[in-house]
Design an enzyme around this catalytic site. Structure first.
Site, PDB file in Angstrom:
ATOM      1  N   ASP A   1      -7.968  -1.794   6.984  1.00  0.00           N
ATOM      2  CA  ASP A   1      -7.479  -3.157   6.776  1.00  0.00           C
ATOM      3  C   ASP A   1      -7.313  -3.862   8.127  1.00  0.00           C
ATOM      4  O   ASP A   1      -7.347  -3.235   9.189  1.00  0.00           O
ATOM      5  CB  ASP A   1      -6.126  -3.128   6.058  1.00  0.00           C
ATOM      6  CG  ASP A   1      -6.159  -2.300   4.784  1.00  0.00           C
ATOM      7  OD1 ASP A   1      -7.022  -2.574   3.929  1.00  0.00           O
ATOM      8  OD2 ASP A   1      -5.325  -1.380   4.647  1.00  0.00           O
TER       9      ASP A   1
ATOM     10  N   ASP B   1     -11.846  -3.227   3.987  1.00  0.00           N
ATOM     11  CA  ASP B   1     -11.037  -3.000   2.789  1.00  0.00           C
ATOM     12  C   ASP B   1     -10.262  -4.272   2.439  1.00  0.00           C
ATOM     13  O   ASP B   1     -10.784  -5.145   1.773  1.00  0.00           O
ATOM     14  CB  ASP B   1     -10.106  -1.805   3.002  1.00  0.00           C
ATOM     15  CG  ASP B   1      -9.487  -1.295   1.708  1.00  0.00           C
ATOM     16  OD1 ASP B   1     -10.150  -1.369   0.654  1.00  0.00           O
ATOM     17  OD2 ASP B   1      -8.340  -0.828   1.747  1.00  0.00           O
TER      18      ASP B   1
ATOM     19  N   LYS C   1      -2.562  -7.444  -0.184  1.00  0.00           N
ATOM     20  CA  LYS C   1      -2.165  -6.425  -1.155  1.00  0.00           C
ATOM     21  C   LYS C   1      -0.686  -6.101  -0.887  1.00  0.00           C
ATOM     22  O   LYS C   1      -0.347  -5.528   0.155  1.00  0.00           O
ATOM     23  CB  LYS C   1      -3.039  -5.184  -1.032  1.00  0.00           C
ATOM     24  CG  LYS C   1      -2.816  -4.157  -2.135  1.00  0.00           C
ATOM     25  CD  LYS C   1      -3.634  -2.893  -1.882  1.00  0.00           C
ATOM     26  CE  LYS C   1      -5.101  -3.144  -2.122  1.00  0.00           C
ATOM     27  NZ  LYS C   1      -5.902  -1.907  -1.880  1.00  0.00           N
TER      28      LYS C   1
END
Length: 389
Positions: free
Chosen positions: A189, A213, A253
């Protein structure tokens, strides 16, 4: 100056007189300005509370990662920074694990060009980290400050906090093109605060783009993290030709954790042109606060809050590829959001051109202000780069 005065002053400042320690890629000396160290690790080993480690311009190529396991103090942190505005690059290509083979594990101690573990009260300024097994990896590390860090093209997440880590501030981060060939893109990430807990962690005015990601991941972090003016775009696409591609492709996220729920705060942030969702609670059952954020042109829904009792106020979800712009469970409290106020399209905004946002940061470190994704009506809804909201 009397000895008594010196002792008293040292007691007040928490250290003896601070010193400057110099490092240069071509250094062979003992840390003075005229005879700098050639190794950042040597400077770290020599530093005590209050000292400043000054890196001269150039590319540093360590063959073992830089271990920071000592601490400064609240009144006398240890600082690592470039000398003046000189350009400093830490290139981790020669480190172990760059990369290991598919599905092989990466030992904890080998994570990060800078590996900060149980190192508290440090300050880091104006560093670029590339080609490492993580750029910055901080575990069980608290009260640290990071400003104007750039981390890109690393073999794992660009910047990761983990474990018992609290009261860390990350300001003006750019983290991009980080990839993860060990897992075919499953876990690299731009920024992550994962698998731990600790109050007071803040990410502000950051750009996270083109990571394999997600832009940002707060997986299994059990304390609130504050995100303000964070911009995530272009994440989750297979730019590296990985077979069996595993990149998730979300902008933000915001979970998952359930013991305890984590009440993260996200304000004035943007997720756009990501492969999947803009913002997702990812199973986090907490009460997240989402205020004046924008999800635009993502490959799925703009906001997916399927598990939480969150509050969504004055957010925009528009032109995302899913038929429904948002997916919200009944426990979410929503007010003043775009999906509650008519039809939104590209023509609703003053500009849908992100090029200025993607440009060079200003002299103050902030991203450039622009009209990107600001409603033509001037309504106080969604994110803006023009001023604090």
């Amino acid at each position: 100056m009397s000895k008594t005065f010196v002792v008293a002053l040292a007691a007040l400042t928490g250290s003896s007189f601070a010193k400057d320690i110099y490092v240069s890629p071509s250094g062979t000396g003992t840390g003075s300005s005229t005879a700098p160290y050639g190794s950042i690790q040597s400077a770290v080993n020599a530093a005590v509370a209050g000292d400043n480690i000054l890196l001269r311009a150039g590319t540093y190529k360590p063959t073992s990662n830089i271990q920071i396991t000592k601490s400064g103090s609240r009144t006398a942190p240890i600082t690592i920074r470039s000398f003046g505005k000189e350009k400093v690059i830490l290139d981790g290509e020669s480190l172990p694990g760059t990369p290991y083979g598919l599905d092989e594990s990466l030992p904890n101690k080998e994570r990060g060009i800078l590996h900060i573990e149980k190192g508290n009260y440090w300050k880091f300024y104006n560093l670029e980290l590339i080609n490492g097994p993580y750029g910055i990896y901080a575990r069980d590390a608290s009260h640290n400050y990071y400003e104007l860090i750039t981390t890109h093209d690393n073999y794992e997440t660009g910047f990761q906090l983990e474990g018992a880590s609290s009261n860390n501030t990350v300001l003006y981060l750019d983290s991009y093109r980080n990839r993860d060939p060990r897992k075919n893109g499953e876990s690299a990430d731009g920024f992550a605060c994962k698998s731990g807990q600790g109050e007071g962690n803040v990410l502000r005015n950051a750009r996270l783009w083109d990571n394999v990601d997600d832009g940002l991941d707060l997986f299994m972090f059990g304390s609130p993290v504050t995100l303000e003016e964070v911009y995530a775009w272009g994440n989750g696409f297979n730019r590296w030709g990985f077979s069996g591609f595993n990149g998730d492709g979300n902008g933000f996220k915001l979970g998952i954790t359930d013991n305890p729920p984590a009440n993260h705060i996200v304000r004035n942030s943007m997720a756009f042109s990501n492969a999947k969702k803009g913002f997702i609670d990812n199973g986090n059952p907490g009460a997240l606060t989402m205020e004046r954020n924008t999800a635009w042109n993502n490959g799925d829904v703009g906001f997916n809050f399927r598990s939480s009792s969150s509050s969504l106020k004055s957010n925009i979800a528009a032109v995302n590829k899913a038929t429904a712009q948002v997916t919200l469970v009944s426990t979410v409290k929503a007010s003043g959001n775009s999906w509650q106020s008519g039809t939104w399209s590209n023509s609703t905004f003053q500009s849908v051109d992100p090029s200025k946002l993607k440009g060079a940061r200003g002299s103050d470190g902030r991203v450039p202000a622009s009209d990107f994704l600001i409603p033509k009506t001037g309504a106080a809804i969604g994110a803006t780069t023009k001023a604090d909201v």
